[in-house]
Motif scaffolding. Structure first.
Motif, short mmCIF file in Angstrom:
data_model
loop_
_atom_site.label_atom_id
_atom_site.label_comp_id
_atom_site.label_asym_id
_atom_site.label_seq_id
_atom_site.Cartn_x
_atom_site.Cartn_y
_atom_site.Cartn_z
N VAL A 275 0.83 -1.21 0.00
CA VAL A 275 0.00 0.00 0.00
C VAL A 275 0.87 1.26 0.00
CG1 VAL A 275 -1.71 1.32 1.27
CG2 VAL A 275 -1.94 -1.15 1.10
N LYS A 276 1.82 1.35 0.96
CA LYS A 276 2.64 2.56 1.07
C LYS A 276 3.48 2.80 -0.18
CE LYS A 276 2.98 2.61 6.12
NZ LYS A 276 3.89 2.53 7.30
N ALA A 277 4.15 1.74 -0.65
CA ALA A 277 4.98 1.88 -1.86
C ALA A 277 4.13 2.22 -3.08
CB ALA A 277 5.77 0.59 -2.10
N GLY A 278 2.93 1.63 -3.15
CA GLY A 278 2.04 1.90 -4.28
C GLY A 278 1.60 3.35 -4.32
N PHE A 279 1.21 3.89 -3.18
CA PHE A 279 0.78 5.29 -3.15
C PHE A 279 1.96 6.25 -3.30
CE2 PHE A 279 -3.21 3.78 -0.97
CZ PHE A 279 -4.04 4.14 -2.01
N SER A 280 3.14 5.85 -2.83
CA SER A 280 4.33 6.66 -3.06
C SER A 280 4.64 6.76 -4.55
CB SER A 280 5.52 6.03 -2.32
OG SER A 280 6.72 6.72 -2.62
N MET A 281 4.51 5.64 -5.27
CA MET A 281 4.71 5.63 -6.71
C MET A 281 3.72 6.57 -7.41
SD MET A 281 4.32 2.40 -9.31
CE MET A 281 2.53 2.51 -9.25
N ILE A 282 2.46 6.50 -6.98
CA ILE A 282 1.42 7.36 -7.57
C ILE A 282 1.72 8.83 -7.30
CG2 ILE A 282 -1.02 7.98 -7.44
CD1 ILE A 282 -1.55 4.97 -6.84
N ALA A 283 2.25 9.15 -6.09
CA ALA A 283 2.58 10.53 -5.76
C ALA A 283 3.66 11.08 -6.69
CB ALA A 283 3.05 10.62 -4.31
N PHE A 284 4.68 10.28 -6.98
CA PHE A 284 5.72 10.72 -7.91
C PHE A 284 5.15 10.90 -9.32
CE2 PHE A 284 8.78 9.07 -4.71
CZ PHE A 284 9.62 10.17 -4.64
N LEU A 285 4.24 10.01 -9.71
CA LEU A 285 3.61 10.14 -11.03
C LEU A 285 2.77 11.41 -11.11
CD1 LEU A 285 2.40 6.53 -11.92
CD2 LEU A 285 4.09 7.88 -13.13
N LEU A 286 1.99 11.68 -10.07
CA LEU A 286 1.18 12.90 -10.03
C LEU A 286 2.06 14.14 -10.15
CD1 LEU A 286 -1.41 12.05 -7.24
CD2 LEU A 286 -1.97 12.68 -9.59
#
Length: 300
Positions: A275-286
């Motif tokens: 969960v944490k790594a997935g949302f961190s990845m999305i934050a960098f994409l955003l």
């Protein structure tokens, strides 16, 4: 700001689309048949309102789009049922970066102009490194690694679909004509390909094939798929038509995993895979997409 409202609807129903087979756990090919043929039947009458396309390349593009839709649908529905919608939605966020890379390959002149601004390039490199580290953290567990490998065809297909949709819209006699033929031809091809895979997997004859598709439980699920897929497509089209920059809609779409996570939390459905790594990845994409779309130094 009406485009923002439509974009949120698009993102929300993308989340619902991902959540759907987590609940029903039906054969993904069967759902692909319902989605493809159902939308094609609804859209077909609208084709008579527009000139018949005569370009062979346009028809090939529509067919290629249908093949990519079939791959995307089947993998997404199977993964949601087996791995859960939370992890699946976070992995699908990879599509944003792959679409960007595809677009840079197709528009090298624009990419070259962007590299003239060294400060912007450094920030982009930093964001891509952060995204990559987060991605590797996300797939450290065997289950996440399996999911990422399984979803790769769907990720590549969705990236290709995004670019093909742009081409289909540009080549149509009008936006609405392109949409009518896209929703009819491409979704019909998608449904037909899913039907082929379903028959090959189940080895059903003609009679039992239709009994499987038209059973009451499958009909209820199929009608839901067609209904919210139609809303998703309409919202997406309206958002892209009136947004000052279509990239803004992509930014909003990356909120879909947040909707998935929230709905799973509300329904007390476990969602603990990276969960944490997935949302961190999305934050960098955003951050990357916001930089590309809000900074005047980045033109593409």
């Amino acid at each position: 700001m009406l485009w923002f409202f439509y974009g949120i609807i698009y993102s929300f129903f993308t989340a619902i689309y991902t959540l759907f087979n987590q609940h029903y756990k039906l054969n993904a090919y069967l759902l692909g048949i319902w989605r493809g043929w159902g939308i094609a039947i609804i859209s077909f009458p609208f084709c008579f309102l527009f000139p018949f396309p005569t370009s062979y390349s346009y028809w090939l593009l529509l067919i290629a789009q249908g093949i990519m839709i079939a791959i995307y649908d089947s993998h997404l529905f199977f993964a949601s049922a087996y791995y859960g919608s939370g992890a699946t939605s976070r992995v699908m966020a990879l599509t944003a970066i792959i679409t960007t890379i595809f677009w840079w390959i197709l528009t090298p002149q624009s990419f070259q102009l962007m590299t003239n601004n060294e400060a912007i390039v450094i920030v982009i490199i930093f964001l891509i490194i952060g995204f990559t580290v987060s991605y590797w953290q996300m797939i450290k567990s065997p289950v996440s690694y399996q999911l990422a490998n399984y979803m790769l065809p769907a990720i590549l297909s969705l990236a290709g679909m995004s670019i093909a949709t742009k081409e289909i819209a540009l080549r149509g006699s009008s936006v609405f004509a392109a949409l009518a033929y896209y929703l009819t031809v491409s979704t019909f091809v998608s449904g037909t390909l899913n039907a082929f895979w379903f028959i090959k997997e189940t080895k059903l004859d003609f009679k039992f094939f239709w009994q499987q598709i038209l059973s009451s439980h499958k009909c209820n699920a199929g009608i839901y798929v067609v209904a919210f897929s139609s809303i998703l497509i309409i919202a997406k089209t309206l958002a892209l038509r009136i947004a000052p920059n279509p990239g803004y809609v992509t930014v909003i779409l990356l909120t879909a995993p947040l909707f998935v996570f929230g709905i799973n939390k509300y329904n007390k459905i476990p969602d603990t895979i990276s969960v944490k790594a997935g949302f961190s990845m999305i934050a960098f994409l955003l951050s990357l997409i916001l930089l590309v779309n809000l900074n005047s130094a980045v033109i593409d």
